[in-house]
Design an enzyme around this catalytic site. Structure first.
Site: not given
Ligand code: NAP
Length: 273
Positions: A48, A92, A115
């Site tokens: 990422k 994460q 997200d």
């Protein structure tokens, strides 16, 4: 049969994101929190960061030891929410077991939730309002289907898996586009008939589960799964050699949904509220 080239389409998306970022009045800044030392998570976070760098998005990785307390993590998130320089926050997953994931999601500002996992963004998606961010994997899949002009409206779509990160948001997004959606899970009966008779199959299970010929000529099979087989090789949910001759479109693993997820995440990270 056409192979949906997620690698090529993702590069196109990333090019567009790069251009968008260049034209913004401020540089987006993505903060990624990595708690614990899960090897796969470290690789995902590094990927990422590399993608962010490629498109001109600033990124900061905040690494926390596995023993970090929930309170500490929540207070770091609150600090990032209040920091005007930070435009996106990503925690994460998975988190260490002693940390309540729901509390963490509930703490991230919905306007920085790249997200799309906070209750506000999930709820907006469910009731037909515009969330600040759509979850990266389903959004990337929609981008891929649209790129190849695969009809969604009126299509019979079968989703395998009902996770919060893929299956459920995928269903909501396809429903928004007027597909007729069936969500399957480990209690679903007669899975094979449902798969065979679909126009669009999206498999997000993590097991070799799509292993039948498709009945409809122009059907589209999207493989989200990624896991290692008994020989240690990365593979997906779909028995590619068996399924591909019977369908119209199919994604490979690797090179299908994976790169689209990253590109879609960068698209989200380029949005500044
Ligand atoms: P998950 O949390 O791992 O859950 C798996 C889902 O599959 C569950 O809903 C489960 O049903 C269902 N399932 C298990 N056995 C089944 C069966 N025999 N028949 C039908 N459904 C069955 O899901 P996930 O996090 O979405 O991950 C799924 C896969 O996608 C994994 O391989 C993951 O690595 C991959 N993934 C890839 C990307 C990417 O960018 N390429 C992104 C995300 C995930 P129950 O709910 O009944 O247990």
């Amino acid at each position: 049969m056409i192979i949906l080239d997620g690698k090529a389409v993702s590069e196109k998306v990333l090019e567009n994101v790069k251009e968008t970022v260049q034209n913004l009045s401020r540089q987006p800044h993505l903060a990624v929190i990595l708690a614990g030392d899960n090897t796969a998570s470290k690789i995902y976070v590094n990927n990422k960061q590399k993608a962010a760098e490629k498109v001109g998005i600033k990124s900061t990785i905040i690494e926390l030891p596995a023993i970090t307390s929930e309170d500490n993590l929540l207070s770091i998130i609150k600090g990032l929410n209040a920091d005007d320089d930070v435009t996106g926050i990503l925690v994460q997953l998975p988190l260490p077991e002693h940390i309540n994931k729901n509390k963490v999601m509930n703490t991230i500002s919905p306007q920085k939730d790249v997200d799309g996992f906070t209750p506000e963004n999930v709820g907006k998606l469910a009731i037909g309002l515009e969330p600040y961010f759509y979850p990266a994997t389903p959004q990337g899949i929609i981008m891929l289907l649209d790129e190849y002009k695969i009809p969604i409206e009126g299509a019979d779509a079968v989703i395998l898996g009902r996770s919060n990160i893929v299956g459920k948001p995928m269903a909501q997004m396809l429903l928004r586009r007027n597909a007729t959606v069936t969500i399957c899970h480990s209690y679903t009966k007669d899975l094979e008939t449902k798969i065979k008779t679909a126009d669009i199959v999206i498999s997000a299970v993590g097991k070799k589960i799509v292993r039948c010929k498709m009945d409809r000529n122009n059907s589209c099979v999207v493989d989200v799964g990624i896991f290692r087989n008994d020989n240690g090789k990365l593979t997906g949910d779909v028995e590619f050699d068996l399924v591909s001759p019977s369908c119209g479109y199919i994604t490979p693993v690797p090179g299908g949904v994976g790169p689209m997820t990253i590109a879609s995440l960068m698209y989200n990270a380029s949005k500044v509220y």
